[in-house]
Design a protein around this motif. Structure first.
Motif, short mmCIF file in Angstrom:
data_model
loop_
_atom_site.label_atom_id
_atom_site.label_comp_id
_atom_site.label_asym_id
_atom_site.label_seq_id
_atom_site.Cartn_x
_atom_site.Cartn_y
_atom_site.Cartn_z
N ILE A 71 0.85 -1.20 0.00
CA ILE A 71 0.00 0.00 0.00
C ILE A 71 0.88 1.24 0.00
CG2 ILE A 71 -1.67 1.34 1.33
CD1 ILE A 71 -2.73 -1.25 2.50
N ALA A 72 1.93 1.19 0.80
CA ALA A 72 2.82 2.35 0.91
C ALA A 72 3.60 2.55 -0.39
CB ALA A 72 3.80 2.14 2.07
N PRO A 73 3.77 3.78 -0.80
CA PRO A 73 4.59 4.04 -1.99
C PRO A 73 6.06 3.73 -1.72
CG PRO A 73 3.26 5.97 -1.40
CD PRO A 73 3.21 5.02 -0.24
N HIS A 74 6.76 3.32 -2.75
CA HIS A 74 8.20 3.01 -2.62
C HIS A 74 8.96 3.56 -3.82
CE1 HIS A 74 7.70 0.39 0.83
NE2 HIS A 74 6.82 -0.36 0.18
N THR A 75 10.29 3.54 -3.69
CA THR A 75 11.14 3.80 -4.85
C THR A 75 12.24 2.74 -4.86
OG1 THR A 75 12.96 5.09 -3.85
CG2 THR A 75 10.91 6.30 -4.37
N ALA A 76 12.89 2.60 -5.99
CA ALA A 76 14.16 1.87 -6.05
C ALA A 76 15.13 2.88 -6.64
CB ALA A 76 14.05 0.64 -6.95
N THR A 77 16.04 3.37 -5.79
CA THR A 77 16.91 4.48 -6.20
C THR A 77 18.36 4.14 -5.89
OG1 THR A 77 15.12 5.98 -5.56
CG2 THR A 77 17.28 6.98 -5.97
N VAL A 78 19.21 4.19 -6.90
CA VAL A 78 20.61 3.86 -6.69
C VAL A 78 21.27 4.95 -5.85
CG1 VAL A 78 21.48 5.02 -8.77
CG2 VAL A 78 22.69 3.01 -7.86
N ASN A 79 22.26 4.54 -5.04
CA ASN A 79 22.85 5.52 -4.11
C ASN A 79 23.58 6.65 -4.84
OD1 ASN A 79 24.87 3.88 -4.96
ND2 ASN A 79 25.61 3.30 -2.94
N THR A 80 23.97 6.43 -6.09
CA THR A 80 24.63 7.50 -6.85
C THR A 80 23.61 8.39 -7.55
OG1 THR A 80 24.77 6.02 -8.74
CG2 THR A 80 26.70 6.14 -7.29
N LYS A 81 22.34 8.03 -7.42
CA LYS A 81 21.23 8.79 -8.02
C LYS A 81 21.25 8.78 -9.56
CE LYS A 81 20.06 10.43 -3.88
NZ LYS A 81 18.96 9.92 -3.11
N THR A 103 28.06 -3.37 -10.22
CA THR A 103 27.02 -3.59 -9.21
C THR A 103 26.52 -2.26 -8.66
OG1 THR A 103 27.93 -5.73 -8.56
CG2 THR A 103 26.52 -4.64 -6.96
N SER A 104 25.21 -2.11 -8.67
CA SER A 104 24.59 -0.89 -8.12
C SER A 104 23.88 -1.25 -6.83
CB SER A 104 23.55 -0.33 -9.09
OG SER A 104 24.10 -0.06 -10.35
N PHE A 105 24.10 -0.46 -5.80
CA PHE A 105 23.37 -0.62 -4.53
C PHE A 105 22.22 0.38 -4.55
CE2 PHE A 105 27.63 -2.05 -3.84
CZ PHE A 105 27.48 -3.20 -3.09
N TYR A 106 21.03 -0.10 -4.28
CA TYR A 106 19.90 0.82 -4.28
C TYR A 106 19.05 0.66 -3.02
CZ TYR A 106 16.82 -3.00 -5.88
OH TYR A 106 16.10 -4.17 -6.00
N ILE A 107 18.29 1.71 -2.74
CA ILE A 107 17.40 1.71 -1.57
C ILE A 107 16.03 2.27 -1.98
CG2 ILE A 107 19.26 2.06 0.12
CD1 ILE A 107 18.30 5.04 0.23
N CYS A 108 15.10 2.17 -1.05
CA CYS A 108 13.85 2.93 -1.19
C CYS A 108 14.11 4.24 -0.45
CB CYS A 108 12.67 2.18 -0.58
SG CYS A 108 11.20 3.23 -0.39
#
Lengths: 126, 176
Positions: A71-81, A103-108
Motif C-alpha cells: 500500500i505504501a509508496p516506494h522507490t528503487a533508487t541507486v545511491n549514486t542517483k 554492481t549498483s546498490f539501491y534503496i527505497c
C-alpha cells in the motif's frame, strides 16, 4: 482524383501518427531505446517492505522491472542517483534498461531500511 | 445497507498513549474502521507539525514518510468503505485518540529545535507501539469482514516499519 490520392495519403499519415503516439504512451515506463530479440526482462517485486529478489544478476542490455505490491509508496533508487524508479504507488511498475556493467546498490528513499543490488555482467559472459 | 456484520465480541484495547490508561470496550467492525482511520489522520497531523517546526533533515524525512504512507493506507480504507457502502462509527477509542493527540500537539507547539525533535520522535515511537499493539491484538483478531482484516494486516506491516524507523530516529537524535 489527385485530390483524393492526397487526401488518402494524409489520412494514412495521421492514422500512423496516432498509432505511434498511442504506442509511445503505452510504453512510458520503458527507456526510449530499441529492444532486440535477446532482451530479457527481470522482475523485482516490492512486498512487505522488501525487494524480492533483493540481489539480482543480469546481463548488459537486460531490463529490470520493479512492481510495488505494498500500500505504501516506494522507490528503487541507486545511491549514486544515476537511476531510479521514482515514486511507485501500489501496483505501479517501472522498467529500467541496464547498459553498463557493475554492481549498483539501491534503496527505497522513503524507507531507507529497504535495500537491494543490481549486478550487470558483460553481455557475452557465461 | 450495512454489509459489515456488527460484532459484539469484547475487544480489549490497551491504549497507553499519554497516561498509561487501559480502555476496555466492545467494538464492532465499523468502530474499528473508524479508529484505525482516525489513528492515521492524527499521525498525519503530527507530521505536518513536524514539517512546520523541525529543521532536522531526518525528522522532516520521517514526517514526509508518515504523510505519504498514512495517506496511502487511508485512501485504501476510503475505497473499501465506498465498496462496502458503509459508514464508520465514531466511538470512545477514536474520541480518546483525538483528545490525547490534541493535548500532545499543544505540548509540541511550545517546543523548538532539538527539544521538539526529540519530543516528536519519542511520541512517534510510543504512538506506533500502542497503535500497532492495538491493531495486532484487538482489531485484526476481532474484525469480521475479510477485506477489512486484510487491509488492517497490510497497514500493520507498514506501521511496524514506521515503529522501527521512529526507534532509529530517537537513537540518532541522542535524546536524553
Amino acid at each position: 482524383m489527385l485530390f483524393h490520392k492526397k487526401t488518402s495519403w494524409l489520412a494514412i499519415f495521421w492514422l500512423l501518427a496516432a498509432v505511434l503516439i498511442t504506442a509511445a504512451n503505452a510504453e512510458d515506463n520503458v527507456d526510449a531505446r530499441p529492444l532486440d530479440q535477446t532482451t530479457v526482462i527481470h522482475q523485482v517485486v516490492i512486498t512487505k517492505f522488501k525487494f524480492i529478489p533483493a540481489n539480482i544478476i543480469i546481463k548488459q542490455g537486460d531490463i529490470v522491472e520493479w512492481i510495488n505490491l505494498d500500500i505504501a509508496p516506494h522507490t528503487a533508487t541507486v545511491n549514486t542517483k544515476t537511476w531510479g524508479t521514482g515514486k511507485l504507488g501500489q501496483k505501479q511498475t517501472k522498467k529500467i534498461i541496464f547498459t553498463l556493467t557493475g554492481t549498483s546498490f539501491y534503496i527505497c528513499t522513503f524507507h531507507p531500511s529497504m535495500h537491494g543490488t543490481v549486478t550487470v555482467l558483460p553481455k557475452n559472459s557465461e | 445497507m450495512a454489509k459489515i456484520k456488527l460484532i459484539s465480541a469484547a475487544v480489549v484495547l490497551v491504549t497507553s498513549l499519554t497516561t498509561g490508561t487501559i480502555a476496555e470496550d466492545k467494538m464492532n467492525d465499523l468502530e474499528i474502521a473508524h479508529s484505525a482511520y482516525t489513528a492515521g489522520v492524527l499521525d498525519i497531523r503530527y507530521a505536518h507539525l513536524a514539517l512546520a517546526i523541525s529543521e532536522n533533515v531526518d525528522v522532516k524525512a520521517f514526517a514526509q514518510t508518515m504523510i505519504r504512507d498514512h495517506e496511502a493506507v487511508n485512501q485504501q480504507a476510503v475505497a473499501l468503505i465506498r465498496k462496502l457502502e458503509v459508514t464508520p462509527q465514531d466511538n470512545e477509542l477514536s474520541k480518546f485518540l483525538v483528545k490525547g493527540a490534541a493535548k500532545k500537539r499543544e505540548k509540541l507547539l511550545r517546543l523548538k529545535g532539538k527539544k521538539f525533535d526529540c519530543a516528536y520522535a519519542q511520541n512517534e515511537l510510543g504512538y506506533h507501539q500502542v497503535v500497532n499493539k492495538t491493531v495486532a491484538t484487538a482489531f485484526i483478531p476481532n474484525v469480521t469482514v475479510p477485506e477489512l482484516k486484510e487491509l488492517l494486516g497490510d497497514a500493520l506491516a507498514t506501521f511496524k516499519v514506521h515503529e522501527r524507523h521512529a526507534d532509529r530516529m530517537v537513537d540518532k537524535l541522542n535524546c536524553s
